[in-house]
Structure formats: structure tokens, C-alpha cells
Design an enzyme around this catalytic site. Structure first.
Site, mmCIF file in Angstrom:
data_model
loop_
_atom_site.group_PDB
_atom_site.id
_atom_site.type_symbol
_atom_site.label_atom_id
_atom_site.label_comp_id
_atom_site.label_asym_id
_atom_site.label_seq_id
_atom_site.Cartn_x
_atom_site.Cartn_y
_atom_site.Cartn_z
ATOM 1 N N ASP A 106 0.836 -1.204 0.000
ATOM 2 C CA ASP A 106 0.000 0.000 0.000
ATOM 3 C C ASP A 106 0.872 1.255 0.000
ATOM 4 O OD1 ASP A 106 -2.839 1.189 0.618
ATOM 5 O OD2 ASP A 106 -1.443 2.240 1.947
ATOM 6 N N TYR A 142 2.552 9.876 0.057
ATOM 7 C CA TYR A 142 3.634 9.342 0.900
ATOM 8 C C TYR A 142 5.018 9.683 0.337
ATOM 9 C CZ TYR A 142 -0.157 6.357 2.735
ATOM 10 O OH TYR A 142 -1.330 5.886 3.255
ATOM 11 N N HIS A 171 -7.877 9.319 -2.047
ATOM 12 C CA HIS A 171 -7.267 9.205 -0.715
ATOM 13 C C HIS A 171 -8.167 9.724 0.417
ATOM 14 C CE1 HIS A 171 -3.017 9.034 1.238
ATOM 15 N NE2 HIS A 171 -3.937 8.787 2.148
ATOM 16 N N SER A 190 -3.810 1.891 9.796
ATOM 17 C CA SER A 190 -3.404 2.055 11.204
ATOM 18 C C SER A 190 -4.012 0.933 12.046
ATOM 19 C CB SER A 190 -3.796 3.430 11.744
ATOM 20 O OG SER A 190 -3.257 4.464 10.941
ATOM 21 N N PRO A 191 -3.878 -0.330 11.630
ATOM 22 C CA PRO A 191 -4.564 -1.430 12.311
ATOM 23 C C PRO A 191 -4.083 -1.638 13.746
ATOM 24 C CG PRO A 191 -2.947 -2.291 10.744
ATOM 25 C CD PRO A 191 -3.052 -0.808 10.488
ATOM 26 N N LEU A 192 -2.844 -1.183 14.029
ATOM 27 C CA LEU A 192 -2.314 -1.357 15.392
ATOM 28 C C LEU A 192 -2.480 -0.068 16.191
ATOM 29 C CD1 LEU A 192 1.005 -3.166 14.297
ATOM 30 C CD2 LEU A 192 -1.161 -4.228 15.014
ATOM 31 N N LYS A 198 2.027 -1.116 9.011
ATOM 32 C CA LYS A 198 3.339 -0.639 8.561
ATOM 33 C C LYS A 198 4.383 -1.206 9.525
ATOM 34 C CE LYS A 198 6.834 2.498 9.283
ATOM 35 N NZ LYS A 198 7.558 2.798 10.542
ATOM 36 N N GLY A 240 8.679 -1.169 9.775
ATOM 37 C CA GLY A 240 10.010 -0.934 9.224
ATOM 38 C C GLY A 240 10.970 -1.965 9.785
HETATM 39 P P1 NAP Z 1 0.102 0.998 12.180
HETATM 40 O O1 NAP Z 1 0.354 0.058 11.066
HETATM 41 O O2 NAP Z 1 -1.077 0.800 13.054
HETATM 42 O O3 NAP Z 1 1.351 1.072 13.145
HETATM 43 C C1 NAP Z 1 2.683 1.190 12.710
HETATM 44 C C2 NAP Z 1 3.545 1.210 13.959
HETATM 45 O O4 NAP Z 1 3.444 -0.051 14.627
HETATM 46 C C3 NAP Z 1 5.024 1.416 13.635
HETATM 47 O O5 NAP Z 1 5.563 2.220 14.668
HETATM 48 C C4 NAP Z 1 5.603 0.001 13.697
HETATM 49 O O6 NAP Z 1 6.948 0.004 14.120
HETATM 50 C C5 NAP Z 1 4.726 -0.624 14.773
HETATM 51 N N1 NAP Z 1 4.625 -2.081 14.579
HETATM 52 C C6 NAP Z 1 4.343 -2.742 13.418
HETATM 53 N N2 NAP Z 1 4.329 -4.071 13.626
HETATM 54 C C7 NAP Z 1 4.590 -4.260 14.951
HETATM 55 C C8 NAP Z 1 4.734 -5.411 15.746
HETATM 56 N N3 NAP Z 1 4.584 -6.637 15.245
HETATM 57 N N4 NAP Z 1 5.025 -5.248 17.077
HETATM 58 C C9 NAP Z 1 5.184 -3.994 17.595
HETATM 59 N N5 NAP Z 1 5.067 -2.863 16.873
HETATM 60 C C10 NAP Z 1 4.772 -2.993 15.557
HETATM 61 O O7 NAP Z 1 0.011 2.516 11.666
HETATM 62 P P2 NAP Z 1 0.135 3.316 10.297
HETATM 63 O O8 NAP Z 1 1.514 3.314 9.758
HETATM 64 O O9 NAP Z 1 -0.511 4.630 10.564
HETATM 65 O O10 NAP Z 1 -0.856 2.549 9.285
HETATM 66 C C11 NAP Z 1 -0.434 1.534 8.409
HETATM 67 C C12 NAP Z 1 -0.561 1.943 6.959
HETATM 68 O O11 NAP Z 1 -1.870 2.374 6.647
HETATM 69 C C13 NAP Z 1 0.297 3.152 6.554
HETATM 70 O O12 NAP Z 1 1.669 2.821 6.426
HETATM 71 C C14 NAP Z 1 -0.365 3.524 5.257
HETATM 72 O O13 NAP Z 1 0.050 2.636 4.216
HETATM 73 C C15 NAP Z 1 -1.836 3.304 5.580
HETATM 74 N N6 NAP Z 1 -2.547 4.548 6.008
HETATM 75 C C16 NAP Z 1 -3.540 5.045 5.189
HETATM 76 C C17 NAP Z 1 -4.214 6.190 5.535
HETATM 77 C C18 NAP Z 1 -5.298 6.722 4.633
HETATM 78 O O14 NAP Z 1 -5.753 7.861 4.821
HETATM 79 N N7 NAP Z 1 -5.738 5.945 3.669
HETATM 80 C C19 NAP Z 1 -3.895 6.882 6.724
HETATM 81 C C20 NAP Z 1 -2.902 6.353 7.555
HETATM 82 C C21 NAP Z 1 -2.245 5.184 7.180
HETATM 83 P P3 NAP Z 1 8.199 -0.236 13.115
HETATM 84 O O15 NAP Z 1 7.945 0.583 11.892
HETATM 85 O O16 NAP Z 1 9.365 0.181 13.934
HETATM 86 O O17 NAP Z 1 8.248 -1.703 12.777
#
Ligand code: NAP
Length: 258
Positions: free
Chosen positions: A44, A49, A107, A184-186, A227, A229
Site C-alpha cells: 500500500d 507518501y 485518498h 493504522s490497524p495497530l 506498517k 520498518g
Molecule cells: P500501524 O500500522 O497501526 O502502526 C505502525 C507502527 O506499529 C510502527 O511504529 C511500527 O513500528 C509498529 N509495529 C508494526 N508491527 C509491529 C509489531 N509486530 N510489534 C510492535 N510494533 C509494531 O500505523 P500506520 O503506519 O498509521 O498505518 C499503516 C498503513 O496504513 C500506513 O503505512 C499507510 O500505508 C496506511 N494509512 C492510510 C491512511 C489513509 O488515509 N488511507 C492513513 C494512515 C495510514 P516499526 O515501523 O518500527 O516496525
């Protein structure tokens, strides 16, 4: 690898994808490539981005055949105009180094008239085969219904972690055979620390992140794009297809909705 596959508008989509917001530059490129090697087949990204080139480079470097990877990108509302929309998608394709993406999303919603125009332009991109599927992101049910009248919208990408109550939207989308992609599933890591999640992690011998992702992916028509890294996180997030939460434990996670 054992993955859940969603069937949406006659397309098979890996339910677990990699969110790439903030995966930029050489490091980001390596992290995305590494995820492909670990087994991710759904990536995604978005114009906003600023990392479509990194995604394109990572896919090339991985040596993975293009047709094995489901790529989503998105158009930012500033580009919802006749003049800017299609050139903007062409720019995304150039950066991604592909002829077509699998899914193109609006978006964020704009006002009703602009949404209507942007949805018509999504249709143009389908006809030009710049994308195989069309969708939206952050749309309410009402906005989604308006878009469905214009284009074969198959997806709404919305914030969905244990903290969000998306029941009405999800129910509507399930009835329509659409995919709800949980972003932002987490809850950006916050939901992992909840005592309910920690207790379930202990019970199932899994991590908190795995419990949350499993909870999402056990719901019909739901995809999730965490997400990560960190390679360890990236690997752990894939390991959610070898256990099942009981109905009672699914309900426990639902109680966290605010
Ligand atoms: P997220 O996936 O809920 O959380 C990412 C955070 O969780 C990062 O700090 C990551 O750390 C950590 N993490 C991931 N896996 C983990 C694990 N197994 N154990 C512990 N920590 C973990 O938040 P997000 O980045 O906001 O959302 C994910 C994706 O959704 C984005 O990258 C983007 O592609 C999409 N998004 C879309 C919209 C929209 O408007 N459509 C808005 C926001 C986001 P590390 O990186 O250090 O591993």
C-alpha cells in the site's frame, strides 16, 4: 506461505498487506524489498507518501514478477480536477515503474461535487487500464453510496483498529461484496499495550500485534495493512494464519472500541 485471500470483484487479493507510509529513501526501499522476500504480496502506497519510486525500486530489486504483487496507490484531493487527476496517476505509474496498478483510491473525500468528478476520473483510469480496480479511502457510507453510482468501487480504506467502531460501514460493505482495508490497524502501536490484548497474547502464545491483526483478518471482507520498518515486526505480522481467536475472544477485542 499460508495467506488469507479475499475475492473482490473477481480479483484475488492477499488480505494482509504492507503499509508503507514513512518508508522512504534507501532505508525504506530496503525495508519494502525485505518485506517482499518475507512473503508480502500486497503493498500500500500513495502519491502523498512520496515513496512510490521507492516501492517501484524495491519491487524491481526483489526480482518478484509484477503480476504476483498487488499494488495500491492513491490520489490526493488536491489533484481531484480534470487537469491534474490523470497526469498525476501517470506520474504514479512512472514512479512505480508499472503500466497499471491493481487498485487506485481517492485518498480522502472532498465536497460532493468534487467527489463526483474524481469518481468519474477514476472511471477514466479504469478505461485507460491505469488501474484494474477502483476504490476510495476515508469515505462515509453516504459518500461511498454516491461513488458507487458512478464507478465500480470495490474498496474503502479506513482507520480500523480495536479502538474504532466500524460496524455499520463494515456491515454495509460486506453486503455489497466490497473490501474494507484497515489502515493504522495497530493504532500506530498503541493498541498493543491494552491489557485485554496482552492477556490474549499470553493465552494464544502470540504477540499483541498478532492478536490484533488476527482479530481484523478473521472478520469477513477485511484486509489489513500494518506498517513495519523493523524486520522482526514485519515477519511477526505475517505469522497470523496459524491460529484462530474464539468467538468469545473476538468479542473481548471489540469491547476496546471508543
Ligand atoms: P500501524 O500500522 O497501526 O502502526 C505502525 C507502527 O506499529 C510502527 O511504529 C511500527 O513500528 C509498529 N509495529 C508494526 N508491527 C509491529 C509489531 N509486530 N510489534 C510492535 N510494533 C509494531 O500505523 P500506520 O503506519 O498509521 O498505518 C499503516 C498503513 O496504513 C500506513 O503505512 C499507510 O500505508 C496506511 N494509512 C492510510 C491512511 C489513509 O488515509 N488511507 C492513513 C494512515 C495510514 P516499526 O515501523 O518500527 O516496525
Amino acid at each position: 506461505m499460508n495467506q488469507k485471500i479475499l475475492s473482490v470483484h473477481n480479483t484475488q487479493i492477499p488480505a494482509l498487506g504492507l503499509g508503507t507510509y514513512k518508508l522512504t529513501g534507501k532505508d525504506g526501499e530496503k525495508q519494502i524489498e525485505q518485506a517482499l522476500h518475507l512473503g508480502y504480496r500486497h503493498i500500500d502506497t500513495a502519491e502523498m507518501y512520496g515513496n512510490e519510486a521507492e516501492v517501484g525500486n524495491a519491487i524491481k530489486a526483489s526480482g518478484m514478477p509484477r503480476e504476483q504483487i498487488f499494488i495500491t496507490t492513491k490520489v490526493w484531493p488536491n489533484d481531484f480536477s480534470k487537469k491534474r487527476f490523470v497526469p498525476c496517476v501517470e506520474d504514479s505509474l512512472r514512479k512505480l515503474k508499472v503500466d497499471t496498478v491493481d487498485l487506485l483510491l481517492l485518498h480522502w473525500p472532498s465536497d460532493d461535487d468534487t467527489n463526483k468528478l474524481a469518481t468519474e476520473l477514476l472511471n477514466d483510469c479504469l478505461h485507460k487500464q491505469y488501474t484494474m480496480l477502483a476504490g476510495v479511502s476515508n469515505f462515509s457510507i453516504k459518500q461511498l453510496q454516491a461513488a458507487q453510482k458512478i464507478a465500480p468501487v470495490c474498496c474503502n480504506q479506513v482507520e480500523y483498529s480495536p479502538y474504532n467502531n466500524n460496524n455499520a460501514l463494515l456491515q454495509y460493505m460486506q453486503q455489497q461484496g466490497m473490501m474494507l482495508t484497515a489502515y493504522s490497524p495497530l493504532a500506530r502501536g498503541a493498541a498493543i499495550k491494552e491489557p485485554v490484548i496482552k492477556a490474549l497474547a499470553d493465552k494464544y502464545h502470540k504477540t499483541g500485534a498478532q492478536i490484533i491483526l488476527r482479530w481484523l483478518l478473521q472478520q469477513p471482507n477485511v484486509a489489513a495493512i500494518p506498517k513495519a520498518g523493523d524486520e522482526k515486526h514485519s515477519r511477526q505480522n505475517l505469522e497470523v494464519f496459524d491460529f484462530e481467536l474464539s468467538d468469545e475472544d473476538m468479542q473481548k477485542v471489540f469491547t476496546l472500541a471508543k
